[in-house]
Design an enzyme around this catalytic site. Structure first.
Site, PDB file in Angstrom:
ATOM      1  CE  LYS A 149     -49.754 -12.463 -15.600  1.00  0.00           C
ATOM      2  NZ  LYS A 149     -50.412 -13.650 -16.121  1.00  0.00           N
ATOM      3  CD  GLU A 154     -70.566 -40.122 -12.058  1.00  0.00           C
ATOM      4  OE1 GLU A 154     -69.521 -40.279 -11.412  1.00  0.00           O
ATOM      5  OE2 GLU A 154     -70.670 -39.348 -13.015  1.00  0.00           O
ATOM      6  CG  HIS A 207     -66.484 -38.580 -12.707  1.00  0.00           C
ATOM      7  ND1 HIS A 207     -67.848 -38.594 -12.865  1.00  0.00           N
ATOM      8  CD2 HIS A 207     -66.025 -37.616 -13.512  1.00  0.00           C
ATOM      9  CE1 HIS A 207     -68.184 -37.652 -13.734  1.00  0.00           C
ATOM     10  NE2 HIS A 207     -67.094 -37.051 -14.150  1.00  0.00           N
TER      11      HIS A 207
END
Lengths: 512, 306
Positions: free
Chosen positions: B43, B220, B259
């Site tokens: 591109k 987490e 996750h």
């Protein structure tokens, strides 16, 4: 499933030249009889289930005759561990074991590389000897270092004559783990038989979910990390996810034992991994039992959010619906609001709903949700980023407790407008059709519909809506048409309906 | 100062002509990020949001006399080759936005990055934002929102934020700002099991940043990065105050919640273990996420009193 059963892992090892016991997985007692007869002598029967401490739980039995094997198989096939029913049992020859080792390759997140755990005492009770286990660094590209393995063996009590066979087997285990992109590959125990052969006596494998697409040979049906075989709804949800990759959709059902003693069973709809976990903690803190985990995020299409809501509502016994993400979402929230409003309207929602839609364009999202649901029997409340998860949890509790109706999600039924399936105008989009009751449209409404559909509809010259672009161009325009459907509904003119039947719920099979 | 990114750093975008690449280029530019170029194979020659598109990373690097940061928006299965292309072209910080990057690909990227002395963030990261300066990635979603939500640094009252969750990166930044604190940088390290920069590495950068007064974490369950950060605190290498929330208290072993990294394996990565490690090392760990801003404020009030 991204976990493999013992017999599947052993098949991978056998393909790479590692010795495994003769045997076969069976699903009926008669098969157990036949396999035992063919193997001859004493056999061991092992349930194929993802549990730890299988032997202590009664999942491993020994049989001296084929008839005994048949009787044991009957016992084992009737077992259930939590939400994991036993459907397969591995029948194997018994081994004459001289030495046992523990071998496990897993991922060391600190090293960003695989790690091989090796213990020459091996066998059961390895968890209690964590300190004595050797941890060997493994190269992503070159595998485990031979000298490292030899050094561990040299320091053990295993006679040197067996070391060569063990090094070969351990390296092959590491290679197998890499080739099938395992997250964890454990052989416990790897044994030395009386005749000196190294043999993998057990095998537990977890494949990386994200790599499953590269491994059709593993025959993994659902690439999901679950602690149980996929439920019917999880299969349906997985089918939805696979058919539409715009945004994430993750759905898992949770154990609900004992929910009768809590405030009720809540359908949960999160957005974003961290936000979902944080929101789950908020509902759990309120004293509810969550029926499921669900996450639609990463700019999902309205159709995806709609389908997620429908799947959540297909669970039994729900007394409410709670949705919340991070609360400060970068993504604009109104597509989700449209998707939810569509699901609640189709189901004529009768259960309390609290949705926290905080983030970009939250005011518009909350207005869409609440306004589109104003005629429903249910209380539907939307909240913004300045409303804390704990506050939203409190509102949910209040709505559930105020409710006098005792109906649950079991009493909900989907309804579609009468013009769907009839002679109304329709054109296909991915996964369904858009139906327009053009007879009920007029110039004024058509102009609005052109606007609501982001210009995908136009006036056909007689005051009726028609497609402004080619049909191919609207294939993925579910969000635009769902927006148009809900906006028509909001002004009391429900003339457009996006029919997105879910395989396995609204139509037969075809899921996953 | 801020860490990792500021308005002077030259940023490029791999996959700039895709849907996400285009949309995020707009955000980055409007926020003031110094976006110098982009690439998509085949591109080259196009323009996206006023940014010149090349075929390769090397061409962008050459055209701009070097590139500091590359933000990658390509399909997950192509992330490994895109990241390695950037590393080999000499880019020293790569942000890997896509979700669902295979684990062994992430480990492969880590191996090449280590060989070249490059760092990466992610996979599955929304990137980094330094309020008032630059945003490589997509935190905030819209430049206008990002400016409204996140305070610029306030002398003596500025926190650095590290999060494993993308949405919660914004959430933490927003609530901390509302509480009256300034933000030096928010870093979303990503939710996967194997990541480039993790809590310890990012925390050390905050430790060295004179503008950052305290560190706020959204942790987490799963993995070891919270524990490893606690080790650094215990060893005296992180001395700035640390305030943390750990998500996933309700989670059980063996099921992961979105996750890929948020999974408890055996007794590793549990909520209780992380809370214990951080608390013992001297961090303030809050039980409810809503308590985080107040706890962060508390750190400054305590400092003022003592």
């Amino acid at each position: 499933m991204a976990r493999l059963h013992e017999y599947q892992g052993k098949a991978l090892l056998k393909q790479r030249g590692i010795h495994v016991p003769d045997g076969q997985a069976i699903t009926t007692p008669q098969q157990a009889h036949d396999v035992a007869a063919e193997l001859g002598g004493r056999v061991v029967l092992k349930v194929q289930a993802w549990i730890t401490g299988r032997k202590a739980l009664g999942g491993v039995l020994f049989a001296d005759t084929p008839d005994e094997a048949k009787a044991h198989a009957e016992t084992l096939l009737a077992m259930r561990f939590g939400n994991f029913p036993v459907s397969e049992v591995l029948v194997e020859q018994c081994l004459d074991i001289a030495h046992e080792l523990f071998v496990s390759q897993s991922i060391d997140d600190a090293a960003r590389a695989p790690m091989l755990l090796l213990d020459c005492a091996g066998g059961s009770g390895i968890e209690d000897r964590a300190d004595s286990v050797a941890r060997l660094a493994v190269s992503v590209s070159d595998g485990v270092n031979e000298d490292d393995v030899k050094a561990v063996l040299a320091a053990s009590e295993i006679p040197a004559q067996h070391h060569g066979a063990l090094v070969t087997a351990i390296q092959a285990i590491a290679t197998t783990a890499r080739e099938c992109e395992a997250r964890a590959f454990e052989v416990n125990p790897l044994v030395v038989l009386a005749d000196g052969t190294a043999c993998a006596a057990d095998c537990r494998v977890t494949i990386d979910d994200y790599a499953v697409f590269r491994h059709p040979e593993l025959g993994i049906e659902i690439a999901r990390e679950l602690d149980h075989p996929a439920t019917e709804l999880e299969r349906i949800a997985y089918g939805v996810e696979q058919a539409d990759h715009r945004g994430t959709f993750y759905f898992a059902q949770l154990p609900t034992d004992g929910h009768e003693d809590t405030k009720g069973l809540a359908g949960f709809h999160g957005a974003g991994g961290g936000g979902s976990m944080m929101s789950m903690d908020a509902v759990t803190n309120e004293g509810f039992t969550l029926a499921n985990f669900c996450d639609t995020s990463g700019n999902p299409s309205a159709a995806k959010v709609y389908r997620a809501a429908r799947i959540i509502l297909s669970q039994d016994g729900l007394t409410g619906y709670f949705g919340s993400g991070s609360g400060v979402a970068s993504q604009e929230q109104f597509h989700s609001a449209y998707g939810l409003a569509k699901a609640f309207n189709e189901m004529n929602m009768n259960l309390p709903v609290v949705i926290r839609l905080g983030g970009n364009a939250e005011d518009r999202a909350v207005e869409i949700l609440e306004d589109a649901c104003r005629e429903l029997p249910a209380h539907v409340e939307g909240y913004r980023k300045d409303d804390t998860p704990a506050f939203c949890g409190g509102r949910f509790t209040a709505l559930v407790q105020e409710r006098t109706d005792t109906s649950t999600s079991n009493d909900l039924a989907r309804s579609v407008p009468d013009y769907v399936g009839g002679n109304a105008e329709a054109f296909p989009i991915e996964g369904g059709h858009v139906w327009i009751d053009v007879e009920s449209c007029d110039t004024e409404l058509t102009a609005k519909m052109a606007d609501w559909s982001s210009g995908l509809l136009k006036d056909d010259g007689t005051g009726r809506p028609t497609l402004a672009v080619d049909e191919e161009e609207v294939a993925k325009a579910d969000s635009e048409f769902i927006a148009c459907e809900i906006e028509c509904l909001r002004i009391g003119r429900p003339v457009l309906f996006v029919d997105l039947p879910i395989a396995g719920i609204d139509t037969d099979g075809g899921a996953a | 100062m801020a860490i990792l990114i500021d308005e002077t750093k030259k940023v490029m975008i791999q996959g700039i002509t895709g849907r996400e690449g285009r949309a995020r280029t707009k955000l980055m530019r409007e926020f003031g990020t110094n976006v110098v170029g982009g690439c998509t194979p085949g591109k080259g020659g196009q323009d996206v949001e006023g940014i010149h598109v090349h075929d390769t990373v090397a061409e962008v690097v050459e055209a701009n006399g070097g590139v500091d940061v590359s933000v990658v928006f390509v399909p997950a299965r192509l992330v490994k080759s895109a990241a390695i292309e950037a590393i080999e072209a000499g880019v020293k910080l790569i942000m890997l936005v896509p979700d669902r990057v295979p684990l062994w690909d992430a480990m492969g990227i880590a191996e090449v990055a280590a060989d070249h002395g490059a760092e990466f963030i992610g996979p599955n990261t929304l990137g980094v934002i330094s309020p008032g300066r630059a945003v490589p990635g997509m935190i905030g979603g819209r430049a206008e929102s990002a400016r409204q939500w996140f305070n610029e640094p306030i002398p003596g009252r500025t926190v650095g934020v590290i999060s494993r969750s993308g949405g919660m990166s914004s959430s933490c930044g927003y609530y901390l700002s509302r509480a009256g604190l300034g933000i030096s940088t928010i870093c979303h390290v990503g939710g996967d099991s194997v990541l480039g920069l993790t809590f310890p590495e990012v925390a050390l950068k905050f430790q060295d940043d004179p503008e950052t007064d305290a560190i706020v974490l959204f942790g987490e369950i799963g993995g070891s990065m919270e524990e490893r950060l606690a080790d650094l605190m215990a060893a005296g290498r992180i001395t700035k105050p640390v305030v943390a929330y750990i998500g996933g208290k309700a989670a059980r072993e063996g099921t992961r919640f979105s996750h890929a990294g948020a999974i408890i394996e055996g007794d590793r990565g549990t909520h209780a273990g992380k809370v214990r490690a951080l608390t013992q090392a001297g961090a303030v760990v809050v039980d409810g996420f809503g308590d985080l801003p107040e706890a962060a404020l508390g750190v400054f009030e305590n400092a003022a009193r003592s």
